[in-house]
Design a protein around this motif. Structure first.
Motif, PDB file in Angstrom:
ATOM      1  N   GLN A 102       0.846  -1.295   0.104  1.00  0.00           N
ATOM      2  CA  GLN A 102       0.038  -0.165   0.025  1.00  0.00           C
ATOM      3  C   GLN A 102       0.827   1.169  -0.062  1.00  0.00           C
ATOM      4  N   ASN A 103      -0.011   2.200  -0.547  1.00  0.00           N
ATOM      5  CA  ASN A 103       0.808   3.738  -0.403  1.00  0.00           C
ATOM      6  C   ASN A 103       1.077   4.194   1.236  1.00  0.00           C
ATOM      7  N   GLY A 104       1.910   4.979   1.477  1.00  0.00           N
ATOM      8  CA  GLY A 104       1.947   5.892   2.662  1.00  0.00           C
ATOM      9  C   GLY A 104       2.575   5.025   3.977  1.00  0.00           C
ATOM     10  N   VAL A 124       6.735  -1.604  -2.003  1.00  0.00           N
ATOM     11  CA  VAL A 124       6.397  -0.583  -3.084  1.00  0.00           C
ATOM     12  C   VAL A 124       6.149  -0.999  -4.291  1.00  0.00           C
ATOM     13  N   ALA A 125       5.041  -0.589  -5.056  1.00  0.00           N
ATOM     14  CA  ALA A 125       4.908  -0.843  -6.385  1.00  0.00           C
ATOM     15  C   ALA A 125       4.714   0.612  -7.155  1.00  0.00           C
ATOM     16  N   TYR A 126       5.609   0.499  -7.909  1.00  0.00           N
ATOM     17  CA  TYR A 126       5.771   1.855  -8.736  1.00  0.00           C
ATOM     18  C   TYR A 126       5.081   1.835  -9.971  1.00  0.00           C
ATOM     19  N   LEU A 127       4.231   0.921 -10.181  1.00  0.00           N
ATOM     20  CA  LEU A 127       3.638   0.873 -11.457  1.00  0.00           C
ATOM     21  C   LEU A 127       2.197   1.694 -11.300  1.00  0.00           C
ATOM     22  N   GLY A 128       1.990   2.035 -12.779  1.00  0.00           N
ATOM     23  CA  GLY A 128       0.695   3.040 -12.919  1.00  0.00           C
ATOM     24  C   GLY A 128      -0.515   1.980 -13.108  1.00  0.00           C
ATOM     25  N   VAL A 129      -1.418   2.004 -12.400  1.00  0.00           N
ATOM     26  CA  VAL A 129      -2.845   1.205 -12.529  1.00  0.00           C
ATOM     27  C   VAL A 129      -3.957   1.924 -12.371  1.00  0.00           C
ATOM     28  N   GLU A 186      11.395   6.327   0.127  1.00  0.00           N
ATOM     29  CA  GLU A 186      11.671   6.630  -1.282  1.00  0.00           C
ATOM     30  C   GLU A 186      10.425   6.781  -1.992  1.00  0.00           C
ATOM     31  N   LYS A 187       9.549   5.659  -1.583  1.00  0.00           N
ATOM     32  CA  LYS A 187       8.111   6.033  -2.410  1.00  0.00           C
ATOM     33  C   LYS A 187       7.266   6.980  -2.111  1.00  0.00           C
ATOM     34  N   LEU A 188       7.291   7.289  -0.755  1.00  0.00           N
ATOM     35  CA  LEU A 188       6.575   8.392  -0.060  1.00  0.00           C
ATOM     36  C   LEU A 188       6.847   9.520  -0.852  1.00  0.00           C
ATOM     37  N   ILE A 190       7.849  10.027  -3.776  1.00  0.00           N
ATOM     38  CA  ILE A 190       7.060  10.245  -5.165  1.00  0.00           C
ATOM     39  C   ILE A 190       5.532  10.624  -4.885  1.00  0.00           C
ATOM     40  N   ASN A 191       4.856   9.843  -3.796  1.00  0.00           N
ATOM     41  CA  ASN A 191       3.447   9.927  -3.914  1.00  0.00           C
ATOM     42  C   ASN A 191       3.062  11.437  -2.971  1.00  0.00           C
ATOM     43  N   VAL A 192       3.941  11.946  -2.354  1.00  0.00           N
ATOM     44  CA  VAL A 192       3.681  13.407  -1.900  1.00  0.00           C
ATOM     45  C   VAL A 192       3.807  14.455  -2.926  1.00  0.00           C
ATOM     46  N   GLY A 193       4.708  14.049  -3.716  1.00  0.00           N
ATOM     47  CA  GLY A 193       4.945  14.909  -5.065  1.00  0.00           C
ATOM     48  C   GLY A 193       3.726  14.752  -5.950  1.00  0.00           C
ATOM     49  N   ILE A 194       3.602  13.495  -6.499  1.00  0.00           N
ATOM     50  CA  ILE A 194       2.488  13.240  -7.563  1.00  0.00           C
ATOM     51  C   ILE A 194       1.260  13.312  -7.080  1.00  0.00           C
ATOM     52  N   ASN A 195       0.805  12.688  -5.919  1.00  0.00           N
ATOM     53  CA  ASN A 195      -0.831  12.470  -5.873  1.00  0.00           C
ATOM     54  C   ASN A 195      -1.405  13.752  -5.678  1.00  0.00           C
ATOM     55  N   PRO A 196      -1.135  14.494  -4.822  1.00  0.00           N
ATOM     56  CA  PRO A 196      -2.007  15.524  -4.618  1.00  0.00           C
ATOM     57  C   PRO A 196      -1.931  16.604  -5.471  1.00  0.00           C
ATOM     58  N   GLN A 246      11.392  10.474 -13.200  1.00  0.00           N
ATOM     59  CA  GLN A 246      11.468   9.189 -13.767  1.00  0.00           C
ATOM     60  C   GLN A 246       9.970   8.337 -13.575  1.00  0.00           C
ATOM     61  N   VAL A 247       9.467   8.665 -12.413  1.00  0.00           N
ATOM     62  CA  VAL A 247       7.925   8.001 -12.260  1.00  0.00           C
ATOM     63  C   VAL A 247       7.088   8.643 -13.113  1.00  0.00           C
ATOM     64  N   CYS A 248       7.021   9.968 -13.153  1.00  0.00           N
ATOM     65  CA  CYS A 248       6.158  10.796 -14.109  1.00  0.00           C
ATOM     66  C   CYS A 248       6.223  10.126 -15.450  1.00  0.00           C
ATOM     67  N   ARG A 255      -3.341   7.894 -14.543  1.00  0.00           N
ATOM     68  CA  ARG A 255      -4.074   8.821 -12.998  1.00  0.00           C
ATOM     69  C   ARG A 255      -3.626   8.208 -11.908  1.00  0.00           C
ATOM     70  N   SER A 256      -3.121   9.113 -11.252  1.00  0.00           N
ATOM     71  CA  SER A 256      -2.522   8.751  -9.737  1.00  0.00           C
ATOM     72  C   SER A 256      -3.725   8.244  -9.133  1.00  0.00           C
ATOM     73  N   SER A 257      -3.605   7.448  -8.126  1.00  0.00           N
ATOM     74  CA  SER A 257      -4.392   6.808  -7.285  1.00  0.00           C
ATOM     75  C   SER A 257      -5.312   7.641  -6.477  1.00  0.00           C
ATOM     76  N   MET A 258      -4.674   9.002  -6.224  1.00  0.00           N
ATOM     77  CA  MET A 258      -5.481   9.949  -5.583  1.00  0.00           C
ATOM     78  C   MET A 258      -6.270  10.836  -6.523  1.00  0.00           C
TER      79      MET A 258
HETATM   80  O1  KPL Z   1       1.677   5.111  -6.710  1.00  0.00           O
HETATM   81  C1  KPL Z   1       1.311   6.023  -7.403  1.00  0.00           C
HETATM   82  C2  KPL Z   1       0.100   6.157  -7.303  1.00  0.00           C
HETATM   83  O2  KPL Z   1      -0.722   6.534  -8.162  1.00  0.00           O
HETATM   84  O3  KPL Z   1      -0.470   6.258  -5.852  1.00  0.00           O
HETATM   85  C3  KPL Z   1       2.115   6.365  -8.630  1.00  0.00           C
HETATM   86  C4  KPL Z   1       3.439   5.451  -8.481  1.00  0.00           C
HETATM   87  C5  KPL Z   1       2.416   7.700  -8.503  1.00  0.00           C
HETATM   88  C6  KPL Z   1       1.607   5.989 -10.013  1.00  0.00           C
HETATM   89  O4  KPL Z   1       0.331   6.719 -10.199  1.00  0.00           O
END
Ligand code: KPL
Length: 310
Positions: A102-104, A124-129, A186-188, A190-196, A246-248, A255-258
């Protein structure tokens, strides 16, 4: 191997589908009878990375579920971990291992409160789903799965490797890591930058790279998280901006999970992400104004509910 995937969301369905295809005995554990019935009927409808559509049987079981399994994979949202952890004892026997993907921050602690630390792993799963609908998932970005034993657990390196092999057989770029704390931070970052930012702006991950103002905030949030980690004695080696880039790039169309949560009107994982940076920052004396700002915006978004127009 009998594997329970707890949480039939985007990641849960994608992992369950891949493990099923690799010949594992998979049960997808849901707590909602209505959704479980629909999923069983429709199956998992998967769009693969190269755009192929497939339908796989969804082996859904209603919680508390199928009895002891060899491996339990937690994929529920971070805010559901406390409730979902209550079913763990029914899924475990002497040799069961439990892995959170899970995230976080805070998921391991919630699980340990119910079953103790002995059998726990995190990853941690860096994949996009992207979840298009119930059981409908699009694998939208390639990325690695990295796992390791939880601090204080009794999981051996051989057991970690055995799980790595299961994921590899299911087609994942999976590896073990000796320090799960570093990995989660390390994953956090990424998530604090991309997700919100993707959630507030309603853009896929890759678009952040094209929006200088948003990029500046994403990088600032990640840098704050890095400063907090360093002050807390967690050595993060990666450069936050480069990691975000890299992750972007790798998950550009995703679409990010958030963002998916916001679009579906669900609660977000902000409390397990940016809010944790603030909590840890306060504890180690590092200011985190950008994470505070993003946390408050997402909290306000959640509270606004049907007071929103449009
Ligand atoms: O973990 C993710 C998420 O969306 O929660 C990323 C890696 C940013 C993929 O979208």
């Amino acid at each position: 191997m009998k594997i329970a995937v707890v949480g039939p969301g985007a990641l849960g369905c994608l992992l369950a589908a891949s493990l099923l295809e690799a010949g594992e005995e998979v049960v997808l554990v849901d707590y909602r009878p209505d959704r479980a019935a629909r999923l069983r009927e429709q199956g998992i409808q998967l769009t693969t990375l190269n755009g192929r559509e497939k339908v796989l049987p969804a082996p859904v079981t209603l919680a508390p579920g199928p009895g002891p399994c060899h491996l339990v994979i937690m994929t529920v949202k971070a805010y559901q971990t406390r409730a979902a952890s209550q079913i763990l004892p029914t899924l475990m026997a002497g040799d069961t291992l439990v892995l959170t993907l899970q995230n976080g921050l805070g998921n391991l602690e919630e699980m340990a409160r119910v079953v103790g630390p002995d059998a726990l792993l995190a990853g941690v799963a860096y994949l996009g789903v992207t979840r298009r609908g119930e059981g409908q998932v699009v694998h939208a970005g390639a990325g690695a799965i990295v796992i390791g034993a939880s601090p204080g657990s009794r999981v051996t390196p051989e057991e970690v490797q055995a799980i790595v092999s299961i994921f590899r057989r299911a087609g994942w770029d999976c590896r073990a890591h000796p320090d799960i704390q570093t990995l989660l931070w390390e994953k956090l970052l990424i998530n604090v930058g991309i997700n919100p930012l993707t959630a507030l702006l309603r853009v896929p991950n890759g678009v952040l790279l094209k929006l200088p103002e948003a990029w500046e905030l994403a990088v600032a949030a990640a840098r704050e998280a890095q400063a907090v980690a360093h002050a807390a004695g967690i050595p993060l080696k990666s450069d936050p901006e480069e990691s975000l880039r890299q992750v972007c790039l790798a998950t550009g169309a995703n679409r990010s999970s958030m963002l998916q949560d916001v679009l579906a009107g669900r609660p977000t994982e902000i409390e397990a992400l940016n809010a944790q940076v603030e909590v840890w920052g306060a504890a180690v004396g590092v200011a985190t104004p950008v994470n505070h700002f993003l946390t408050q915006l997402l909290r306000a978004w959640g509270r606004a509910g049907d007071m929103r127009v449009g």
